[in-house]
Design a protein around this motif. Sequence first.
Motif, mmCIF file in Angstrom:
data_model
loop_
_atom_site.group_PDB
_atom_site.id
_atom_site.type_symbol
_atom_site.label_atom_id
_atom_site.label_comp_id
_atom_site.label_asym_id
_atom_site.label_seq_id
_atom_site.Cartn_x
_atom_site.Cartn_y
_atom_site.Cartn_z
ATOM 1 N N ALA A 160 -4.003 -7.554 -6.077
ATOM 2 C CA ALA A 160 -3.846 -7.160 -4.673
ATOM 3 C C ALA A 160 -3.080 -5.850 -4.567
ATOM 4 O O ALA A 160 -3.459 -4.948 -3.807
ATOM 5 N N GLN A 161 -2.003 -5.721 -5.339
ATOM 6 C CA GLN A 161 -1.217 -4.489 -5.335
ATOM 7 C C GLN A 161 -2.030 -3.308 -5.872
ATOM 8 O O GLN A 161 -1.934 -2.189 -5.360
ATOM 9 N N ILE B 54 -7.410 -8.603 3.061
ATOM 10 C CA ILE B 54 -7.779 -9.123 1.745
ATOM 11 C C ILE B 54 -8.136 -10.597 1.898
ATOM 12 O O ILE B 54 -7.531 -11.303 2.706
ATOM 13 N N ALA C 276 1.849 -7.278 -0.683
ATOM 14 C CA ALA C 276 0.973 -6.231 -1.232
ATOM 15 C C ALA C 276 0.679 -5.134 -0.213
ATOM 16 O O ALA C 276 0.187 -4.070 -0.583
ATOM 17 N N GLY C 277 0.947 -5.392 1.065
ATOM 18 C CA GLY C 277 0.760 -4.362 2.076
ATOM 19 C C GLY C 277 -0.472 -4.514 2.932
ATOM 20 O O GLY C 277 -0.887 -3.558 3.606
ATOM 21 N N PHE C 278 -1.088 -5.716 2.929
ATOM 22 C CA PHE C 278 -2.274 -5.942 3.750
ATOM 23 C C PHE C 278 -1.887 -6.510 5.111
ATOM 24 O O PHE C 278 -0.813 -7.083 5.283
ATOM 25 N N LYS C 279 -2.811 -6.373 6.069
ATOM 26 C CA LYS C 279 -2.542 -6.783 7.438
ATOM 27 C C LYS C 279 -3.392 -7.956 7.901
ATOM 28 O O LYS C 279 -3.219 -8.425 9.030
ATOM 29 N N LEU D 150 -6.607 -2.878 7.074
ATOM 30 C CA LEU D 150 -6.813 -3.318 5.698
ATOM 31 C C LEU D 150 -6.476 -4.799 5.548
ATOM 32 O O LEU D 150 -5.375 -5.237 5.888
ATOM 33 N N HIS E 45 -4.653 3.304 -0.551
ATOM 34 C CA HIS E 45 -3.727 4.286 0.010
ATOM 35 C C HIS E 45 -3.991 5.671 -0.564
ATOM 36 O O HIS E 45 -4.001 6.678 0.166
ATOM 37 N N ARG F 21 -4.425 -2.265 -3.120
ATOM 38 C CA ARG F 21 -3.749 -1.645 -1.973
ATOM 39 C C ARG F 21 -3.294 -0.221 -2.304
ATOM 40 O O ARG F 21 -3.440 0.697 -1.480
ATOM 41 N N LYS F 22 -2.746 -0.018 -3.484
ATOM 42 C CA LYS F 22 -2.302 1.323 -3.872
ATOM 43 C C LYS F 22 -3.498 2.269 -3.976
ATOM 44 O O LYS F 22 -3.437 3.424 -3.547
#
Length: 366
Positions: free
Chosen positions: A353-354, A65, A96-99, A63, A361, A357-358
């Motif tokens: 972004a959050q 962004i 935000a949890g992106f890679k 994932l 998921h 990402r949520k």
Amino acid sequence: MLKQIRRLLISVVILMLFGISTPLPAKAVTIDPLTGEDKLPLKICRVGEAPKPPIFERKKVHLGITPTGWSNSDDRSIDLVPPIPYQQILSEMELAGFKGSQVSPKYPADIDILHDELELRKLKISEPWVGTKFTTNRSEVSKEIFHQQMDYMKSLGDRASKIIVVAELGGAVHQQPVEPLNNRPIYSDEQWDKLTAGLNEIGKEAHEAGMRLVYHPHVGTGVETRKDIDRLMNNTDPKYVKLLLDTGHLYYAGVDPLKVTEDYAYRIGHVHLKNIRKDKLDDSQNKKLSFIESIKNGVFTVPGDCSGVIEFEPIFKALANFKDKKGEDKTYKGWLVVEAEQDPNKAEPLLYAQTARKYLHQVTGL
């Protein structure tokens, strides 16, 4: 100082909001609580209390962004004042949890510095952007730029993917002050032959170097409609030229992104997840706004924002389960990259972004 305090407070609120396990309320955020400024509507989608089991292989789908929610690459005036520093962009992506992140003109030109900044946050560059001009007799220049971007990605080592995004920009109008759909170039048969031959050539070079060329149909260019996509796919080698699925560009151009996914899942090598605010798209087309003006008008948003009209779950399901040309069951492997080109003055980048990402998921399990 006021803007910095404002962003800090918003970040704290977002962290509190997204740290809870209960579903988010579906409500529209239209006014900044600190400044009273008008914001684009953000209606957070209700998709259930618990995330679904993973529909993709966790280690095979990544994932990312793009930085275009923070600062636009085509129009650098779409930014905060003072401009958002690249360190903040990368940190908020990681937060935000992106890679991964697409390349940005804001990022350091020094490879060692960029590598260290990415390593610090455990991020990768998901893709660079190459604008070719095979249709306007600039083949050698196009090849040179492509080779430069391959070298760029190789130089980043473990902080880069193997993807090279390509779009033909001969005669393109997406950066011009004109309405894009009715002013885009229409290529002659000779131009199409030059384009497909050029793509096959550089695509083969990428393949032999262990990389992947993915072609990006783009609003305001000569490859925009479903007919264009079909012609490109039919006249390029599936081994060397893959398709980039950009949900927002397809919808903007009147193309059904789900149908493209179903028909070309076996050719899709990269994905951009972009949502569309239908009222803003209609407004842009009625007023004959340019592509850049449409962005400023708020035409794009993220997956997970239900003020957008694109239904992503059927698209994910079509990517997760399809048959190749031999009839064998397959599943998508690669990057899913959120890309919402927005004005950060109207759409808080970290919040969006959050939100995305949520949502990813919850609907994909990733």
